[in-house]
Enzyme design. Structure first.
Site, short mmCIF file in Angstrom:
data_model
loop_
_atom_site.label_atom_id
_atom_site.label_comp_id
_atom_site.label_asym_id
_atom_site.label_seq_id
_atom_site.Cartn_x
_atom_site.Cartn_y
_atom_site.Cartn_z
N ASN A 1 0.87 -1.17 0.00
CA ASN A 1 0.00 0.00 0.00
C ASN A 1 0.91 1.23 0.00
OD1 ASN A 1 -1.46 2.31 0.88
ND2 ASN A 1 -3.04 1.02 1.79
N GLU B 1 -4.02 1.73 -2.82
CA GLU B 1 -4.13 3.17 -2.56
C GLU B 1 -3.26 3.99 -3.52
OE1 GLU B 1 -5.47 5.29 1.18
OE2 GLU B 1 -4.13 3.74 2.00
N ASP C 1 -3.87 -4.96 1.13
CA ASP C 1 -4.14 -4.32 2.41
C ASP C 1 -5.52 -4.77 2.85
OD1 ASP C 1 -4.70 -2.73 4.56
OD2 ASP C 1 -4.41 -0.82 3.51
N ASN D 1 -6.73 -4.43 5.98
CA ASN D 1 -7.24 -3.60 7.08
C ASN D 1 -7.86 -4.46 8.19
OD1 ASN D 1 -6.77 -0.72 6.83
ND2 ASN D 1 -7.90 -0.84 4.90
N ASP E 1 -1.37 -6.31 6.19
CA ASP E 1 -1.10 -6.55 4.76
C ASP E 1 -0.71 -8.01 4.60
OD1 ASP E 1 -0.89 -3.57 3.57
OD2 ASP E 1 -0.01 -3.63 5.58
N ASP F 1 2.72 4.73 5.06
CA ASP F 1 2.59 4.18 6.40
C ASP F 1 2.61 2.65 6.39
OD1 ASP F 1 0.19 4.41 5.04
OD2 ASP F 1 -0.99 5.05 6.77
N HIS F 2 2.65 2.04 5.21
CA HIS F 2 2.72 0.59 5.06
C HIS F 2 4.09 0.18 4.54
CE1 HIS F 2 -1.74 -0.35 5.22
NE2 HIS F 2 -1.76 0.96 5.00
#
Length: 265
Positions: A8, A35, A154, A156, A225, A254-255
């Site tokens: 991501n 994303e 991802d 989540n 992930d 952030d991933h």
């Protein structure tokens, strides 16, 4: 060996240099991105084509978006749930660009960006559970005719408490609630294996760290992930690792990328 990665990137245009640097040192066979946050027309294909990748994209302006970068041409590319389930059964779930799939030989690669859910009392949480139920139906339909399916992206969702730096009190926190975990387990019950857990049993390994409160330096992360493999592929898995290095770079996603290696058939 066949190497596949999921990442991501939290805006591909923002992360152009990061992605280019990473691919030069990690020339994976297939990279699944989430994303991307850009329309198909504005997706930056040239840098990846220059590195020898074919690009397959499904994007929208400013939000969501998924893409496949592959060293070999892919076939049977489709986007969203509707090509498999039909538009009547899917409803509005394909309005957000979160699903892209294609085949590399006999291997079906499914790249997903699962909705976050926002908070348990929001409409977005109900949407997430509906989306996951539809994903299960989608996969059950694919499995009726295909056996070699690789799912990544991802999700989540942290599958268990060991996938969160501090699970205490997270039962009502989106990404760790029981309904989300049950929805994910119903997908895995179709026969899929959490490949990271084939090789690493202990906690403390994460793929996402909040930008706030110094989460990354303190390793206050979540493992959300994932790579999941159908039974014939699980036997071919040789490694599954998280590469946290890009999270140290300036203005990172952030991933972190998660890499999977498979034996060739």
């Amino acid at each position: 060996m066949l190497t596949l990665a999921t990442w991501n990137v939290n805006s591909i245009r923002t992360r152009l240099d990061h992605l280019g640097t990473w691919l030069e040192t990690h020339p994976v066979d297939v990279l699944c991105l989430q994303e991307t946050k850009v329309t198909d027309e504005q997706f930056p294909q040239a840098p990846w084509e220059a590195l020898g990748y074919h690009c397959y994209i499904s994007g929208q302006k400013a939000y969501n978006g998924v893409a496949l970068l592959s060293r070999s041409p892919l076939t049977e590319v489709s986007r969203g749930f509707s090509p498999v389930l039909g538009s009547d059964g899917v409803g509005d779930l394909d309005d957000q660009k979160r699903v892209i799939t294609a085949k590399l030989g006999d291997l079906r690669i499914l790249n997903l960006y699962v909705p976050n859910g926002s908070s348990v009392d929001s409409d977005k949480y109900s949407y997430k559970l509906r989306w996951l139920a539809t994903l299960r139906d989608y996969l059950a339909t694919l499995l009726a005719t295909e056996t070699q399916i690789h799912i990544c992206g991802d999700f989540n969702i942290a599958p268990g408490d060991r996938d969160i730096h501090d699970p205490q009190g997270k039962g009502n926190h989106v990404m760790a609630t029981e309904p989300e975990r049950q929805a994910l387990q119903q997908i895995l019950d179709l026969g899929f294996t959490d490949t990271f857990r084939q090789f690493t049993a202990e906690g403390g390994h994460f793929s996402w760290w909040d930008y706030r409160a110094g989460s990354f330096p303190r390793n206050k992360g979540w493992r959300i992930d994932h790579h999941y493999l159908s039974p014939p592929l699980a036997d071919r898995a040789r490694s599954c690792t998280i590469d946290a290095e890009p999270r140290y770079w300036e203005k990172p996603s952030d991933h972190a990328p998660v890499l999977l290696t498979l034996d060739q058939p």
